[in-house]
Structures are given as C-alpha cells and as structure tokens.
Design a protein around this motif. Structure first.
Motif, PDB file in Angstrom:
ATOM      1  N   PHE A   1     -43.010 -20.282  -6.270  1.00 41.93           N
ATOM      2  CA  PHE A   1     -42.385 -18.874  -6.592  1.00 41.93           C
ATOM      3  C   PHE A   1     -41.763 -18.514  -5.453  1.00 41.93           C
ATOM      4  CE2 PHE A   1     -46.549 -18.833  -8.945  1.00 41.93           C
ATOM      5  CZ  PHE A   1     -45.914 -18.775 -10.309  1.00 41.93           C
ATOM      6  N   ASP A   2     -40.810 -17.616  -5.545  1.00 39.86           N
ATOM      7  CA  ASP A   2     -40.043 -16.940  -4.506  1.00 39.86           C
ATOM      8  C   ASP A   2     -40.910 -15.613  -4.253  1.00 39.86           C
ATOM      9  OD1 ASP A   2     -38.610 -15.487  -2.555  1.00 39.86           O
ATOM     10  OD2 ASP A   2     -36.840 -15.188  -3.902  1.00 39.86           O
ATOM     11  N   THR A   3     -41.882 -15.720  -3.429  1.00 37.47           N
ATOM     12  CA  THR A   3     -42.724 -14.521  -3.236  1.00 37.47           C
ATOM     13  C   THR A   3     -42.181 -13.579  -2.479  1.00 37.47           C
ATOM     14  OG1 THR A   3     -43.867 -15.386  -1.310  1.00 37.47           O
ATOM     15  CG2 THR A   3     -44.621 -16.213  -3.355  1.00 37.47           C
ATOM     16  N   PRO A   7     -39.682 -11.057  -9.125  1.00 39.35           N
ATOM     17  CA  PRO A   7     -40.657 -10.342  -9.524  1.00 39.35           C
ATOM     18  C   PRO A   7     -41.864 -10.973  -8.970  1.00 39.35           C
ATOM     19  CG  PRO A   7     -40.199 -11.719 -11.363  1.00 39.35           C
ATOM     20  CD  PRO A   7     -38.991 -11.822 -10.267  1.00 39.35           C
ATOM     21  N   PHE A   8     -41.746 -11.996  -8.357  1.00 35.25           N
ATOM     22  CA  PHE A   8     -42.842 -12.926  -7.811  1.00 35.25           C
ATOM     23  C   PHE A   8     -43.454 -12.178  -6.395  1.00 35.25           C
ATOM     24  CE2 PHE A   8     -40.901 -15.716 -10.943  1.00 35.25           C
ATOM     25  CZ  PHE A   8     -42.221 -15.757 -11.771  1.00 35.25           C
ATOM     26  N   ASP A   9     -42.826 -11.318  -5.932  1.00 30.98           N
ATOM     27  CA  ASP A   9     -43.595 -10.575  -4.837  1.00 30.98           C
ATOM     28  C   ASP A   9     -44.726  -9.850  -5.078  1.00 30.98           C
ATOM     29  OD1 ASP A   9     -42.216  -8.738  -6.267  1.00 30.98           O
ATOM     30  OD2 ASP A   9     -41.288  -7.431  -4.440  1.00 30.98           O
ATOM     31  N   ASN A  10     -45.017  -9.840  -6.194  1.00 32.15           N
ATOM     32  CA  ASN A  10     -46.243  -9.114  -6.817  1.00 32.15           C
ATOM     33  C   ASN A  10     -47.244 -10.208  -7.278  1.00 32.15           C
ATOM     34  OD1 ASN A  10     -48.271  -8.054  -8.708  1.00 32.15           O
ATOM     35  ND2 ASN A  10     -46.678  -6.389  -9.210  1.00 32.15           N
ATOM     36  N   LEU A  11     -48.300  -9.970  -6.502  1.00 33.01           N
ATOM     37  CA  LEU A  11     -49.613 -11.013  -6.566  1.00 33.01           C
ATOM     38  C   LEU A  11     -50.300 -11.032  -7.971  1.00 33.01           C
ATOM     39  CD1 LEU A  11     -51.492 -13.075  -5.399  1.00 33.01           C
ATOM     40  CD2 LEU A  11     -52.796 -10.962  -4.450  1.00 33.01           C
ATOM     41  N   GLN A  12     -50.131  -9.892  -8.573  1.00 34.54           N
ATOM     42  CA  GLN A  12     -50.871 -10.048  -9.719  1.00 34.54           C
ATOM     43  C   GLN A  12     -50.103 -10.699 -10.733  1.00 34.54           C
ATOM     44  OE1 GLN A  12     -51.233  -5.686  -9.978  1.00 34.54           O
ATOM     45  NE2 GLN A  12     -53.328  -6.181 -10.218  1.00 34.54           N
ATOM     46  N   VAL A  13     -48.449 -10.588 -10.475  1.00 32.13           N
ATOM     47  CA  VAL A  13     -47.724 -11.462 -11.413  1.00 32.13           C
ATOM     48  C   VAL A  13     -48.016 -12.756 -11.264  1.00 32.13           C
ATOM     49  CG1 VAL A  13     -45.305 -12.188 -11.900  1.00 32.13           C
ATOM     50  CG2 VAL A  13     -45.881  -9.707 -11.729  1.00 32.13           C
ATOM     51  N   ARG A  14     -47.941 -13.333 -10.177  1.00 26.29           N
ATOM     52  CA  ARG A  14     -48.363 -14.984  -9.552  1.00 26.29           C
ATOM     53  C   ARG A  14     -49.498 -15.152 -10.324  1.00 26.29           C
ATOM     54  NH1 ARG A  14     -46.570 -12.861  -4.639  1.00 26.29           N
ATOM     55  NH2 ARG A  14     -48.660 -13.567  -3.477  1.00 26.29           N
ATOM     56  N   GLN A  15     -50.374 -14.299 -10.152  1.00 27.59           N
ATOM     57  CA  GLN A  15     -51.887 -14.934 -10.512  1.00 27.59           C
ATOM     58  C   GLN A  15     -51.769 -14.879 -12.109  1.00 27.59           C
ATOM     59  OE1 GLN A  15     -54.143 -11.697  -8.843  1.00 27.59           O
ATOM     60  NE2 GLN A  15     -54.909 -13.085  -7.052  1.00 27.59           N
ATOM     61  N   ALA A  16     -51.060 -13.989 -12.726  1.00 25.54           N
ATOM     62  CA  ALA A  16     -50.989 -13.891 -14.178  1.00 25.54           C
ATOM     63  C   ALA A  16     -50.401 -15.426 -14.634  1.00 25.54           C
ATOM     64  CB  ALA A  16     -50.148 -12.863 -14.805  1.00 25.54           C
ATOM     65  N   PHE A  17     -49.396 -15.854 -13.989  1.00 21.17           N
ATOM     66  CA  PHE A  17     -48.889 -17.052 -14.307  1.00 21.17           C
ATOM     67  C   PHE A  17     -49.744 -18.224 -14.063  1.00 21.17           C
ATOM     68  CE2 PHE A  17     -44.882 -14.811 -14.902  1.00 21.17           C
ATOM     69  CZ  PHE A  17     -43.925 -15.682 -15.217  1.00 21.17           C
ATOM     70  N   SER A  18     -50.388 -18.195 -13.127  1.00 23.81           N
ATOM     71  CA  SER A  18     -51.564 -19.184 -12.738  1.00 23.81           C
ATOM     72  C   SER A  18     -52.629 -19.590 -13.708  1.00 23.81           C
ATOM     73  CB  SER A  18     -51.805 -19.158 -11.178  1.00 23.81           C
ATOM     74  OG  SER A  18     -53.144 -17.986 -11.367  1.00 23.81           O
ATOM     75  N   ALA A  64     -57.112 -12.817 -19.159  1.00 26.12           N
ATOM     76  CA  ALA A  64     -56.918 -12.523 -17.722  1.00 26.12           C
ATOM     77  C   ALA A  64     -55.503 -12.267 -17.238  1.00 26.12           C
ATOM     78  CB  ALA A  64     -57.933 -13.377 -16.701  1.00 26.12           C
ATOM     79  N   ALA A  65     -54.603 -13.642 -17.660  1.00 25.25           N
ATOM     80  CA  ALA A  65     -53.436 -13.450 -17.529  1.00 25.25           C
ATOM     81  C   ALA A  65     -52.722 -12.263 -17.838  1.00 25.25           C
ATOM     82  CB  ALA A  65     -52.763 -14.675 -18.123  1.00 25.25           C
ATOM     83  N   LYS A  66     -53.082 -12.093 -19.339  1.00 23.60           N
ATOM     84  CA  LYS A  66     -52.531 -10.954 -20.005  1.00 23.60           C
ATOM     85  C   LYS A  66     -52.859  -9.657 -19.318  1.00 23.60           C
ATOM     86  CE  LYS A  66     -52.612  -9.289 -24.651  1.00 23.60           C
ATOM     87  NZ  LYS A  66     -50.828  -9.254 -25.171  1.00 23.60           N
ATOM     88  N   GLN A  67     -54.185  -9.416 -18.803  1.00 21.61           N
ATOM     89  CA  GLN A  67     -54.483  -8.235 -18.253  1.00 21.61           C
ATOM     90  C   GLN A  67     -53.759  -8.038 -16.872  1.00 21.61           C
ATOM     91  OE1 GLN A  67     -56.572  -5.522 -19.497  1.00 21.61           O
ATOM     92  NE2 GLN A  67     -55.570  -4.650 -17.825  1.00 21.61           N
ATOM     93  N   LEU A  68     -53.693  -9.219 -16.233  1.00 22.92           N
ATOM     94  CA  LEU A  68     -52.867  -8.903 -14.974  1.00 22.92           C
ATOM     95  C   LEU A  68     -51.543  -8.669 -15.092  1.00 22.92           C
ATOM     96  CD1 LEU A  68     -54.420 -12.263 -13.236  1.00 22.92           C
ATOM     97  CD2 LEU A  68     -54.512 -10.210 -12.117  1.00 22.92           C
ATOM     98  N   MET A  69     -50.806  -9.081 -16.127  1.00 23.87           N
ATOM     99  CA  MET A  69     -49.412  -8.667 -16.239  1.00 23.87           C
ATOM    100  C   MET A  69     -49.300  -7.447 -16.678  1.00 23.87           C
ATOM    101  SD  MET A  69     -46.975 -10.808 -15.823  1.00 23.87           S
ATOM    102  CE  MET A  69     -45.623 -10.484 -16.911  1.00 23.87           C
ATOM    103  N   ALA A  70     -50.421  -6.869 -17.319  1.00 30.49           N
ATOM    104  CA  ALA A  70     -50.221  -5.324 -17.546  1.00 30.49           C
ATOM    105  C   ALA A  70     -50.611  -4.408 -16.300  1.00 30.49           C
ATOM    106  CB  ALA A  70     -51.374  -4.903 -18.748  1.00 30.49           C
ATOM    107  N   ALA A  72     -49.834  -5.311 -13.406  1.00 32.54           N
ATOM    108  CA  ALA A  72     -48.747  -5.366 -12.723  1.00 32.54           C
ATOM    109  C   ALA A  72     -47.395  -4.542 -13.172  1.00 32.54           C
ATOM    110  CB  ALA A  72     -48.127  -6.728 -12.730  1.00 32.54           C
ATOM    111  N   GLY A  73     -47.620  -4.028 -14.399  1.00 31.12           N
ATOM    112  CA  GLY A  73     -46.679  -3.207 -14.846  1.00 31.12           C
ATOM    113  C   GLY A  73     -45.740  -3.810 -16.066  1.00 31.12           C
ATOM    114  N   PHE A  74     -46.213  -4.838 -16.580  1.00 31.46           N
ATOM    115  CA  PHE A  74     -45.603  -5.675 -17.406  1.00 31.46           C
ATOM    116  C   PHE A  74     -46.356  -5.940 -18.833  1.00 31.46           C
ATOM    117  CE2 PHE A  74     -43.865  -6.790 -13.284  1.00 31.46           C
ATOM    118  CZ  PHE A  74     -42.427  -6.240 -13.340  1.00 31.46           C
TER     119      PHE A  74
END
Length: 265
Positions: A1-3, A7-18, A64-70, A72-74
């Motif tokens: 990721f480009d942190t 959009p990957f400066d957001n930890l919740q987004v990165r965690q969602a992907f993981s 958990a991934a779905k909730q983290l994206m939500a 994060a605002g997505f």
C-alpha cells in the motif's frame, strides 16, 4: 500500500483490505501446489518469525472488513476510487491470484479494481518514483519477495531500518511509502546487537507485529518449490518431515545440500 496518500493513508481502509482476502481460497485455487497461506512477512521456520502469534492480526473476516470500510467512510465501497493492482512480470498463476483478489475486494468491500502487469524495470521505476516523489498512481501492488540471507532482518528491511537524522521521508530506509519510527528503531537496534540471538529475534517479532497491525502490507502466500529428483540421489535432505512427507527441503535455512549423495544404481 501507499500509506502516505489517499485512500490507503487511512488505517481502517488498510485493515479492511487485510481482512477481505481469503488466502486459503487462493492457495487452494490459482496457487494450488505452489504455496501456503501467509499472514506474516517472515515465513515459518525463519529466524525471528512469529507466524502463530501473528496469524490472527490479518485473519480473513469479511464482516469485520465490511464494518471497517463503513467506519472509514466508504460503506459498501461507496465513494471509494477504482484501483489498479500492479504486478511485476507476473507468472500466470500469480496473475490469476491477483484477479482473484480483485474479485474478493469487489465481493467483500464493494471496491472496483483491475489488474495491470508491468515489466520488471517499469514496475521498479514506478515503485521507486512513488517514494521519491511521495505520490503517484501505484497505490497498491502485488509483488513477491524472496530472502537474500537467513536472518530475521532480511525481509523486514524491505520496510525500514536505521534512520539518518534529519532525513526527508523519501530518504527513509525501506522501499515503500510506509514509515514507523518505532519499527525502524527496533530493526536498527536489533541489527547492532551481538551475542544474543534470542533477544534479536524477540525484537524482530515486535517489529513485525507493528508492520502487520499497521497493515503496511497484506501477506498473501509463502511459495512451495517443487523439484523432480532422480531416485539414486539420497541423503538426510530427503528424510521424511514430521508430517510424513518426503521432500527436498530446499529452504530449511541451512546448507543441507551438502548432505545429498549419489547412491549406487
């Protein structure tokens, strides 16, 4: 990721992907017989590895991934940009795995993405430019790494190391657009510690936990190398494993090749 950039400066987004990637499905699908699921950078049996302790950090959990994206605002991927997942001179199975990951991101996060393979030099130039310029279009990529020497520092050094005082972010150690001062301090201190291998490995384990909890990357698989061996080649290298498998343990992290001999036919 480009942190360093959206959009990957957001930890919740990165965690969602993981949590959105089902590694077992990949290693039993396009990467079957070639890999085992990976949850860490350092593979099982490698100095400083802590696979079992860290396996849960990025476990497959689509809810958990779905909730983290939500959070994060997505929600369901709404408003999230379409991604290009870059690969580097990928072999066919890796390309298929990348396509599988893209499908999982769509199914579990609602994120649209496409896979684009680049030749080795173009990929490397783009990756280096991303860090040098602290921006670019390589926000996510799938690329294999292989160790150069058997030490807990080797693979972890891809992400950091000893800092030069006053250095610009683009000149910080590591290849990628991720930075963590505590991680760098642990790697640097461990690298200068002599005569206490257990302490060094403990520090590498601490560093890798930081790497994974901050989701600088999402490990996907560790490779399995397959070799055809003539029946007259024998020796301890071919002793059955604890699981009863008779394999050429190419990566037992020692020079066991010297324990192969040619038997009489």
């Amino acid at each position: 990721f480009d942190t360093w950039n959206a959009p990957f400066d957001n930890l919740q987004v990165r965690q969602a992907f993981s949590h959105a990637i089902d590694r077992d499905k990949l290693v039993n699908g396009p990467l079957q017989y070639q890999s085992t699921a990976a949850y860490t950078m350092n593979p099982p049996g490698f100095p400083g590895e802590s696979v079992e302790q860290l396996k849960s950090v990025q476990a497959f959990d689509p809810a958990a991934a779905k909730q983290l994206m939500a959070d994060a605002g997505f929600p369901d991927g709404a408003g999230f940009p379409k991604l290009t997942i870059y690969t580097r001179a990928a072999f066919p199975a890796l390309t298929n795995a990348a396509e599988g990951i893209a499908a999982m991101l769509k199914e579990n996060l609602g994120v649209e993405s496409e896979v684009q393979d680049l030749d080795y030099s173009t990929f490397t130039e783009k990756m280096r430019g991303q860090k040098k310029n602290k921006s670019g279009d390589m926000s996510i990529a799938l690329v294999p790494y292989e160790f150069d020497f058997v030490d807990g520092s080797n693979l972890l050094s891809v992400w950091g190391g000893c800092e030069d005082e006053g250095a610009d972010m683009s000149d910080m150690p590591g290849r990628h657009t991720w930075y963590n001062q505590e991680y760098n301090t642990l790697l640097c201190d461990a690298g200068s510690l002599l005569g206490d291998e257990a302490k060094r490995n403990e520090m590498y384990q601490q560093a890798e936990r930081i790497l994974l909890e901050d989701a600088a990357l999402v490990p996907i698989y560790h490779p399995i190398l397959v070799a055809m061996v003539k029946p007259y080649l024998q020796g301890p290298m071919f002793d059955p494993s604890d699981a009863g498998l008779k394999t050429w343990n190419r990566f037992r992290f020692s020079s066991r090749e010297t324990q192969i001999y040619k038997a009489q036919e």
